[in-house]
Design an enzyme around this catalytic site. Structure first.
Site, PDB file in Angstrom:
ATOM      1  N   TYR A  33      12.255   4.494  -1.013  1.00 10.62           N
ATOM      2  CA  TYR A  33      12.908   3.394  -1.456  1.00 10.62           C
ATOM      3  C   TYR A  33      13.819   3.839  -2.753  1.00 10.62           C
ATOM      4  O   TYR A  33      14.411   3.003  -3.274  1.00 10.62           O
ATOM      5  CB  TYR A  33      12.273   2.190  -1.878  1.00 10.62           C
ATOM      6  CG  TYR A  33      10.525   2.462  -2.594  1.00 10.62           C
ATOM      7  CD1 TYR A  33       9.703   2.713  -2.112  1.00 10.62           C
ATOM      8  CD2 TYR A  33      11.147   2.574  -4.095  1.00 10.62           C
ATOM      9  CE1 TYR A  33       8.531   2.934  -3.025  1.00 10.62           C
ATOM     10  CE2 TYR A  33       9.827   2.846  -4.631  1.00 10.62           C
ATOM     11  CZ  TYR A  33       8.717   3.092  -4.013  1.00 10.62           C
ATOM     12  OH  TYR A  33       7.401   3.361  -4.881  1.00 10.62           O
ATOM     13  N   ARG A  41       9.048   4.303 -14.277  1.00  9.57           N
ATOM     14  CA  ARG A  41       8.006   4.910 -13.447  1.00  9.57           C
ATOM     15  C   ARG A  41       8.005   6.147 -12.895  1.00  9.57           C
ATOM     16  O   ARG A  41       8.564   6.075 -11.640  1.00  9.57           O
ATOM     17  CB  ARG A  41       7.397   3.600 -12.414  1.00  9.57           C
ATOM     18  CG  ARG A  41       6.071   3.871 -12.147  1.00  9.57           C
ATOM     19  CD  ARG A  41       5.758   3.045 -10.807  1.00  9.57           C
ATOM     20  NE  ARG A  41       6.392   3.523  -9.568  1.00  9.57           N
ATOM     21  CZ  ARG A  41       6.586   2.820  -8.531  1.00  9.57           C
ATOM     22  NH1 ARG A  41       6.478   1.387  -8.501  1.00  9.57           N
ATOM     23  NH2 ARG A  41       7.053   3.408  -7.471  1.00  9.57           N
ATOM     24  N   HIS A  89       3.811   4.238  -7.202  1.00 14.19           N
ATOM     25  CA  HIS A  89       2.919   2.868  -7.504  1.00 14.19           C
ATOM     26  C   HIS A  89       1.546   3.190  -7.786  1.00 14.19           C
ATOM     27  O   HIS A  89       0.814   2.919  -8.820  1.00 14.19           O
ATOM     28  CB  HIS A  89       3.408   1.893  -6.671  1.00 14.19           C
ATOM     29  CG  HIS A  89       2.379   0.547  -6.892  1.00 14.19           C
ATOM     30  ND1 HIS A  89       2.612  -0.346  -7.989  1.00 14.19           N
ATOM     31  CD2 HIS A  89       1.323   0.119  -6.302  1.00 14.19           C
ATOM     32  CE1 HIS A  89       1.742  -1.326  -7.960  1.00 14.19           C
ATOM     33  NE2 HIS A  89       0.836  -0.836  -7.008  1.00 14.19           N
TER      34      HIS A  89
END
Lengths: 466, 324, 369
Positions: free
Chosen positions: C273, C260, C264
């Protein structure tokens, strides 16, 4: 051909302005939608702004190093081709609202970790349209404490502003508080003429029919005024307390032979005693009234004539003299007449008796008297005086042998023997009426008891003799 | 006294609980490294470690089910369900296990579990992120259900919920996460399971909880301009309900409107209305009115503002109440 | 996690064709060029939508940046009668299924909750509750079985169902239950898992201790891992798996190993993160770049081919922007219409009551600002 102006969008963080740090384009450059055209500085970071228009840069409207307010045009773009309308980004449209919203507090986006302010577009940072950025949507927006204007006399939710009540034929329309009031005042709603919209009975309708404000406790019941309409009648079902009372009255009246004796007295000294006690600090927390003094007098007089505090036991063929006085006080309650009694009234000091009397009366007035409190009475006092009535012929509480009616205490002419001979002067005068069960109590006993009570009221100092 | 956002107040409250009791464990999706999608658990993993602040697999049923086991082992799990619409995979564990274990074990297995759920709409979100499922939990015996409405309450209530030996569904009004309030950390807090009069008034009592409290306070301000005095009560606890202050208020005003985002039909307002009618019958000048959602699923975000109860809908109900 | 995982690959990151013992790409260069066009346009849809979100035209956008090959490759292997159940990020699959990209945006703009007809397009509505669609896909496949559309030998009739989901979803009960049902009933469903390594902030090792494709064997059906950034390999394995399903051989789990590249959703901050080094590592494996390299070096396509596609993507982007901004907000009274097959009296009354209430205001607000 109209130029498109890009206004400084909402940059959030509680700020309403930003500094132009550096232009990435110059007049004459071709720009495409989303090309970065300028870098601006907010409190924490540099933010690159993408251009919402495509075309040729016509003019840079703000110089590098200048600080401008949100909503200020910063660049003008000549759109390519006349038939390519470029839309206004929502950030522009929301800009004025955003500025106002930020000024309105308290929703200024802030770094929830407390480290400082959050970059626009990240969680908790500013989002277009004066909102706060969230992971999953546009984000919350601020609201104003203002109503939206409505047309004329609006019908909310399609219902009439004053709802028209419906009820089955023959039923009265009244709100719960009005119904309660009617009950308390002993007013039959069927007799009330409603004046409220839709035939609803109002508070004042009930009060008008009742006449006076709510009666004080100790008043006998049965004041449901059902005024006689010319040529008509009103029917009230017999049930509940009314039914029980009726049965007791019948039982008593047609079992015990009733005799009533009368005594009219000058009770000025009693009234003075009541006033003195009211002013006494020790009695500040209780209610002092003539009823209290009568109650005490009854308890004392019973000592000399215990037959008034007895019962006729038909099955055992015995007269039972009760040792303590459980003094019943007839009380009017929302549900009718009740006669709760003070257990062991004779053993109480005056203060305690006053407290017990007040409590009993309060409970009765709220309609909360429990059946247990009405059992085991030995003598009853009924205060008809609060209605302004002189006296009555009370009916014995079933099983008891004596009942004393206290009339109103009022100013009347009295013959007083003074140093200048007899004079007629205004005094506080009342009438006592004692009914007794003639199977148990004979005339001498009844008279002696009544005279004793009377003497205690007209000369309270005689209590010392007991 | 400090001014603090609701999310930060929760963060501080969680921190205080974790400092005070080593058995308190925070668990949920993205709560550790990321600090939560609303940053409510920001910084906790850094300070308390991965054993006490757990980034869980993407499994709501797993979060609650394992919390049951942790509780049996003596821990105090504080579970986060990331959004209200995602609680349903965990619903079985909540109602069949968490709610019942104390009862069926004869009190031997207490479930001191807190289930934190951001709830309600008003953030312009896609589906499943704006639900109000509180009535379903309040209807389940064995659970306690509370909803904070502001930062000051949030700070205390989260700590009290964690300290409570019963399972608590702890609802957080997500549209209010960034609202600020004054917080006095020295003050003695109100009991967790208590309601609170947040604005005095004389004409109508308006009851709300969670996100609608602010809406009702704004309504009261607007109403005051029109000469109507509204008393606003924050229910705070939905199970058990604390209605004595409500009854006292209704006995004074005689009129009451209950407001919530959740669907009106069979919502919290229905139970509150029934109880008020029983306890305050003779005081009621008008029927108990309710303002809330329609009997449809939550709509697309572009029209949610017209779906959610707003100031105008609240005051419309107030007007109707006064018209009786 | 091994640095270079074992998976099916047919086109290297550098754009060189390689062979695999079990799978081959059966298309020609023309097809590869066509798939390249799909990749570019899909990426452009994604980029434009991301920009639109930043400008407040969309409430949210779930970017598929980096996952284009997994989606285009698998979707291009589907036959028209095959039904695909997406999550909320399968914009490339939607593209291949003929869904107008503007129609995709309405959900994210908050105008509706899914604007295409799944029964006409054979493409399910976007499902935001994680993993729920895997059970739906399995049930649909069971319906296909009962319709006798499995194992007839007729390529236009035999039907496969594809369930798309991510690595995070594999932790949900629903997904594991779908595996059980599909295997027990031998359902003609392909479970296509795009393992993009992240579930918001949680890395793959929070969801599994073993490579995801190995789960299948525990449930009793074959699983394989494919290079999710290799459009040829994704096509090949999906074609094979759907063929298996069509023939009546039951389910397959395909784990498309990808990354990805974006956040998100648009307001997520991945720097909280994950390391930027990871991103750089994966940029070298870009799905578009390797096809571009192959087409240039081996298919003899020149600059004008690529320029034409760029121009086409500009036009598409413009159309998407126009379409998005022009989207009308629904009227709130419409929400009362489709709750049930037939509107109830109670809902009709609520609708009428609310209509009357709204009518009392001087101005009708489109309350969204």
């Amino acid at each position: 051909m109209t130029l498109k102006e890009f206004k400084l969008p909402d940059v959030g963080e509680g700020l309403t302005e930003a500094e132009i740090v550096g232009w990435r384009v110059k007049p004459g450059d071709t720009v495409r939608v989303n090309d970065i055209v300028v870098e601006i500085e907010t409190a924490k970071s540099l933010v690159e702004l993408p251009c919402p228009y495509a075309g040729t840069v016509a003019d840079l409207l703000v110089a590098e190093g200048e600080t401008v307010l949100v909503g200020t045009p910063i660049i003008a773009v000549a759109p390519e081709g006349a038939d390519v309308p470029s839309p206004q980004p929502a950030a522009e449209a929301g800009v004025d609202e955003a500025a106002a919203a930020l000024a309105a507090q308290p929703s200024a986006p802030d770094d929830v970790a407390g480290d400082g302010v959050v970059e626009a577009g990240l969680i908790g940072g500013a989002a277009p349209g004066g909102r706060t950025s969230v992971l999953v949507g546009y984000g919350p927006r601020t609201t104003e404490a203002k109503r939206r204007p409505r047309k004329g006399a609006a019908a909310p939710d399609g219902e009439p502003l004053t709802p028209s009540p419906e009820g089955p034929a023959g039923r009265v329309l009244a709100k719960p508080p009005v119904r309660k009031l009617a009950k308390d005042l002993g007013v039959n709603l069927l007799a009330v003429t409603p004046s409220g919209l839709g035939g609803v009975i109002t508070r004042s309708d009930v009060e008008a029919l009742a006449g006076a404000p709510s009666p004080r406790a100790g008043t006998p019941p049965g004041t449901s005024a059902a005024p006689v309409r010319p040529g008509g009648e009103t029917r009230i079902p017999v049930k509940g307390v009314r039914k029980m009372t009726a049965e007791a009255m019948v039982r008593s009246a047609f079992t015990a032979p009733h005799v009533t004796e009368w005594l009219t007295l000058d009770v000025t000294r009693m009234v003075e005693l009541v006033e003195r006690l009211k002013a006494d600090r020790e009695f500040a927390d209780v209610r002092v009234s003539p009823l209290l003094v009568v109650a005490k007098a009854v308890c004392l007089a019973v000592r000399r004539t215990p037959e008034l505090n007895a019962t006729w036991d038909e099955s055992a063929q015995e007269i039972v003299l009760k040792h303590g006085v459980n003094l019943g006080i007839a009380a009017a309650t929302p549900r009718g007449l009740v006669v709760p009694n003070i257990v062991g009234a004779d053993a109480m000091g005056l203060h305690d008796l006053a407290a017990a009397l007040g409590e009993l009366v309060g409970i009765a007035r709220d309609g909360r008297t429990q059946p247990a409190q009405m059992a085991g009475g030995t003598f009853t006092i009924t205060n008809v005086g609060v209605f302004g009535v002189d006296a009555g012929t009370p009916i014995l509480n079933p099983g008891e042998t004596g009942i004393l009616a206290l009339g109103s205490v009022s100013r009347r002419p009295w013959v007083v023997d003074g140093p200048d001979g007899e004079q007629v002067v205004p005094r506080w005068v009342t009438t006592l009426a004692l009914s007794f069960d003639h199977r148990v109590v004979d005339g001498a006993q009844g008279s002696r008891f009544l005279a004793d009570v009377g003497r205690l009221l007209s000369d309270p100092a005689t209590a010392m003799l007991y | 006294m400090s001014t603090i956002t609701l999310a930060k107040a929760l963060n501080d409250g969680l921190r205080a609980s974790m400092e005070g009791d080593a058995k308190v464990v925070v668990m949920g999706e993205d709560v550790g490294k990321l600090g939560g999608v609303f940053r409510v658990t920001d910084g906790l993993q850094k300070d308390f470690g991965e054993d006490r602040v757990i980034d869980t697999p993407l499994s709501e049923s797993g979060i609650i089910g394992t919390a049951v086991g942790l509780a049996m082992r003596g821990y105090r799990p504080v579970c986060e369900i990331q959004f209200d619409g995602f609680v349903y995979p965990a619903y079985d564990q909540i109602v069949s296990q968490v709610a019942k274990l104390h009862f069926r074990s004869g009190g031997r297995l207490p479930m001191p579990i807190v289930i934190r759920i951001p709830f309600g709409g008003g953030i312009g979100a896609v589906e499943h992120h704006s639900e109000s499922p509180e009535a379903q939990f309040a209807h389940t015996a064995g659970l306690k259900v509370v909803a904070c409405s502001n930062a000051a309450d949030a700070y205390w209530m989260i700590q009290q919920a964690i300290a409570c030996d019963d399972p608590v569904v702890f609802l957080e009004p997500k549209r209010r996460y960034w609202e600020k309030a004054n917080l006095d950390r020295e003050a003695a807090p109100a009991p967790l399971l208590s309601s609170k009069v947040v604005r005095d008034g004389t004409d109508v009592t308006v009851l709300a909880y969670g996100p609608m409290v602010k809406t009702c306070l704004e309504s009261a301000i607007a109403a005051a301009e029109g000469g109507t005095s509204i008393e606003v009560i924050d229910l705070r606890t939905l199970s058990p309900l604390d209605l004595e202050p409500v009854y006292a208020s209704v006995r004074r005003t005689g009129r009451v409107v209950v407001v919530h985002e959740a669907v009106v039909n069979l919502g919290i307002g229905a139970e509150v209305a029934a109880r008020i009618t029983e306890q305050c019958f003779y005081a009621l000048e008008s029927p108990v009115l309710r303002v809330g959602g329609f009997d449809t699923p939550y709509p697309p975000s572009r029209i949610e503002e017209e779906y959610l109860p707003d100031l105008d809908r609240v005051l419309d109900a107030v007007d109707r109440s006064l018209a009786y | 996690m091994p640095e270079e995982p074992e998976f099916v690959q047919l086109l290297t990151p550098e754009g060189e064709r390689v062979e695999h013992p079990s799978f081959a790409f059966d298309g020609d260069d023309e097809m590869i060029a066509s798939m390249y066009r799909d990749l570019v346009l899909t990426r452009r849809i994604d980029t434009e939508a991301t920009a639109l979100q930043r400008q407040g035209e969309l409430g949210i956008w779930a970017s598929l940046l980096g996952q284009e090959a997994a989606q285009i490759g698998s979707a291009r292997a589907l036959r028209p009668q095959d039904f695909a159940f997406p999550t909320y990020r399968e914009h490339g699959v939607a593209w291949c299924k003929g869904i107008d990209p503007v129609a995709l945006l309405s959900l994210f703009r908050g105008v509706d909750q899914g604007s295409w007809n799944p029964l006409e397009t054979n493409f399910g509505l976007y499902t935001i509750v994680i993993g729920a669609q895997t059970l739906h896909a399995t049930g649909y496949a069971m319906g296909v079985q009962r319709d006798g559309a499995v194992g007839t030998g007729d390529d236009d009739r035999d039907t496969a169902v594809v369930a798309y989901f991510g690595d995070g979803a594999t932790s949900q009960g629903d997904v594991n239950e779908a595996f059980i049902w599909a295997s027990v009933f031998n359902a003609p469903v392909v479970f296509f898992c795009q393992n993009n390594q992240w579930a918001i902030s949680e890395p793959i090792d929070r969801q599994t201790r073993i490579p995801l494709y190995q789960r299948a064997s525990g449930f009793g059906f074959p699983g394989l891992r494919v290079d999710g950034n290799d459009v040829l390999a994704c096509h090949a394995v999906t074609k094979a798996a759907t063929q298996r399903a069509r023939e009546g051989s039951g389910p397959t789990l395909i784990e498309a190993f990808t990354y990805r590249m974006g956040a998100h959703t648009t307001s997520d901050d991945p720097t909280r993160y994950r390391l930027s080094g990871d991103l750089e590592h994966w940029k070298l494996k870009d799905p578009l770049a390797r096809v571009h390299a192959y087409l240039t070096r081996h298919a003899g396509l020149a600059e004008d081919f690529f320029a034409d596609i760029e121009a086409e993507s500009d036009v598409l982007a413009h159309r998407i922007r126009e379409g998005c901004v022009a989207m009308a907000d629904p009227h709130v009274l419409g929400i009362f219409d489709k709750v049930y097959a037939e509107q109830t009296e109670e809902l009709a009354a609520q609708q009428a009551g609310y209509a009357a209430y709204l009518d009392t205001f001087e101005t009708q607000t489109g309350a969204h600002a």
